[in-house]
Design an enzyme around this catalytic site. Structure first.
Site, short mmCIF file in Angstrom:
data_model
loop_
_atom_site.label_atom_id
_atom_site.label_comp_id
_atom_site.label_asym_id
_atom_site.label_seq_id
_atom_site.Cartn_x
_atom_site.Cartn_y
_atom_site.Cartn_z
N ARG A 1 -5.30 4.90 3.42
CA ARG A 1 -4.02 5.55 3.10
C ARG A 1 -3.29 4.83 1.98
O ARG A 1 -2.51 5.42 1.25
CB ARG A 1 -3.15 5.64 4.36
CG ARG A 1 -2.67 4.33 4.92
CD ARG A 1 -2.22 4.43 6.36
NE ARG A 1 -3.35 4.68 7.24
CZ ARG A 1 -3.23 4.85 8.56
NH1 ARG A 1 -2.03 4.82 9.12
NH2 ARG A 1 -4.30 5.06 9.31
N LYS B 1 -13.45 -5.61 11.05
CA LYS B 1 -14.10 -4.72 12.02
C LYS B 1 -15.19 -5.48 12.76
O LYS B 1 -15.80 -6.41 12.22
CB LYS B 1 -14.76 -3.54 11.30
CG LYS B 1 -13.85 -2.56 10.61
CD LYS B 1 -14.69 -1.49 9.91
CE LYS B 1 -13.82 -0.50 9.15
NZ LYS B 1 -13.07 0.39 10.05
#
Length: 459
Positions: free
Chosen positions: A313, A239
């Site tokens: 996830r 990120k």
């Protein structure tokens, strides 16, 4: 969090009078002349959030005026009374007249007393409220205490809230309510929960699967799964610094699941409760998992890594697979999962997904009733093909960038087969700008609405 409610006689408490533009003229005219003059001299107007203390002859506070939104206003905030704890001088107060929703106003008052003070002095407002007639003060404090737990966990910096510390918070909760606590780590985790291990293996703080159970085994099985990514660098798909700034909140799903579990156990709902939290740190190191790596999940589904920053996830998938093996009546997962959800609905309105129409209607109704907003989005079958991979059963990050929250939900759905009903909520877990009853920082989202649903079904 100590109770904000006071058992003193209402007659001894300072009255708070709620006013709107519609009601102000009548309320003002009923005030004693000196109070009317004082309000006029101070330029008080019945605008939302406006506040004025009216003095008594001896200099004490005779009454408090507080402005609310007009009834029917499209942006009416039932939590506006949550601003009061930060405005009122120390003392014991009561509602002199009814706000728009008395129960939500009392809850907002309790939520507005929260302060995070672990690292610097930040005193909780020294105010108390005489419970309004007809409300369940104990239930309101149950929700306020749970919100404080979620906020405390999310607000803690990652150096003090890693996988081990998150497990310790769950252990303390288990001890408090007599629940059974377990934690899977090491070779057992690597062998039986490959996706959880893969995401967390690059960190010096080992990943783990937290497992808490409580309640009568003969009662309906309710299993809660919370994403516990204690910090998310994005992994090798790193990120930018701006995207990493509040990634201490990436365990917000776990924090809210623990808050929900606390409410369920404190209320002694008639459920057999299980809480599963995959607790990891998505770090960068030489042994970090890579784009295009393929792992066989606990369920046997092979997963190609399309993006290491779609890690939430992955850890939820293995935990959901374990939960599903037990065939719970209701399986709920919460996680801070996709920026796509924020683009679509913003930080205050998490989307939820389910194929159970009755459950969907109940969730929506309780979300509205608790001022814990949620919005249903579809498990759109046509997008399921987007998860296809050329080299594995599925990918964790479809290319194209469309419908990111929906495809995440569809990914997780692949790991739920036997549960009676499944509910997935893509929360944000953070309040970017302080509002009444909601200080800036970690936030309790979806937990109150789901608690109310469980209370209705399993009281």
């Amino acid at each position: 969090m100590s109770s904000v409610f006071e058992t003193a006689p209402a007659a001894t408490a300072i009255p708070i009078t709620f006013v709107t533009r519609v009601t102000w003229d009548a309320i003002r005219d009923a005030l004693p002349a000196p109070a009317r003059q004082f309000a006029a001299a101070n330029g008080f107007a019945a605008k939302p959030g406006k506040f004025l203390t009216l003095p008594a002859a001896d200099g004490s506070i005779a009454e408090v005026l507080f402005g609310l939104d007009d009834p029917g206003h499209k942006a009416r905030d039932p939590f506006r009374p949550g601003a009061l704890p930060g405005l009122l001088p120390p003392g014991v107060y009561r509602f002199a007249n009814a706000p728009h929703d008395t129960r939500l106003a009392a809850l907002a008052f309790a939520l507005g007393c929260y302060r995070y003070g672990r690292y610097r002095k930040n005193e909780t407002p020294d105010v108390r409220l005489v419970p309004p007639d007809g409300i369940d003060a104990a239930d309101i404090m149950r929700m306020a205490d749970a919100a404080a737990l979620a906020r405390d966990l999310i607000n803690a910096p990652s150096n003090d809230m890693g996988p081990a510390e998150l497990a310790d918070a769950a252990r303390q909760l288990a001890v408090r309510f007599g629940a059974t606590f377990g934690c899977i780590t090491g070779a057992d985790l690597e062998q039986n929960f490959p996706l959880i291990h893969a995401v967390g293996m690059a960190s010096t703080r080992p990943p783990r699967l937290i497992d808490l159970t409580w309640g009568d085994p003969t009662h309906p099985k309710v299993t809660l799964v919370g994403k516990g990514v204690c910090f998310d660098t994005g992994g090798l798909d790193l990120k930018p610094s701006s995207g990493m700034l509040i990634m201490k909140k990436d365990m917000g799903g776990a924090a809210n699941v623990l808050a929900l579990a606390q409410m369920v156990m404190d209320a002694r709902l008639k459920v057999r409760l299980r809480v599963l939290i995959p607790a990891v740190e998505n770090a960068v190191a030489g042994n970090a998992f890579r784009p295009l790596d393929i792992f066989r999940s606990r369920k046997g589904i092979t997963v190609e890594i399309g993006n290491t920053d779609a890690e939430g996830r992955l850890v939820l998938a293995d935990a959901l697979a374990l939960a599903d093996e037990e065939k719970p009546d209701l399986l709920v997962d919460l996680g801070t999962l996709t920026g796509a959800a924020r683009v679509a609905l913003g930080p205050d309105l998490p989307p939820f997904y389910t194929n159970d129409e009755t459950l969907a209607a109940d969730v929506a109704a309780h979300a509205k009733g608790e001022n814990d907003p949620l919005w249903r989005m579809p498990l759109w079958p046509a997008y399921d093909a987007w998860l296809d991979s050329k080299t594995a059963d599925i990918t964790n990050a479809p290319s194209g960038g469309f419908a990111g929250s929906i495809t995440c939900a569809l990914f997780l759905q692949r790991f739920v087969e036997h549960a009676g009903s499944w509910l997935h909520v893509d929360i944000y877990g953070w309040t970017p700008t302080a509002r009444p009853g909601r200080p800036e920082g970690g936030e309790c989202q979806a937990a109150r609405a789901i608690y109310r649903l469980l209370s209705q079904r399993y009281a």
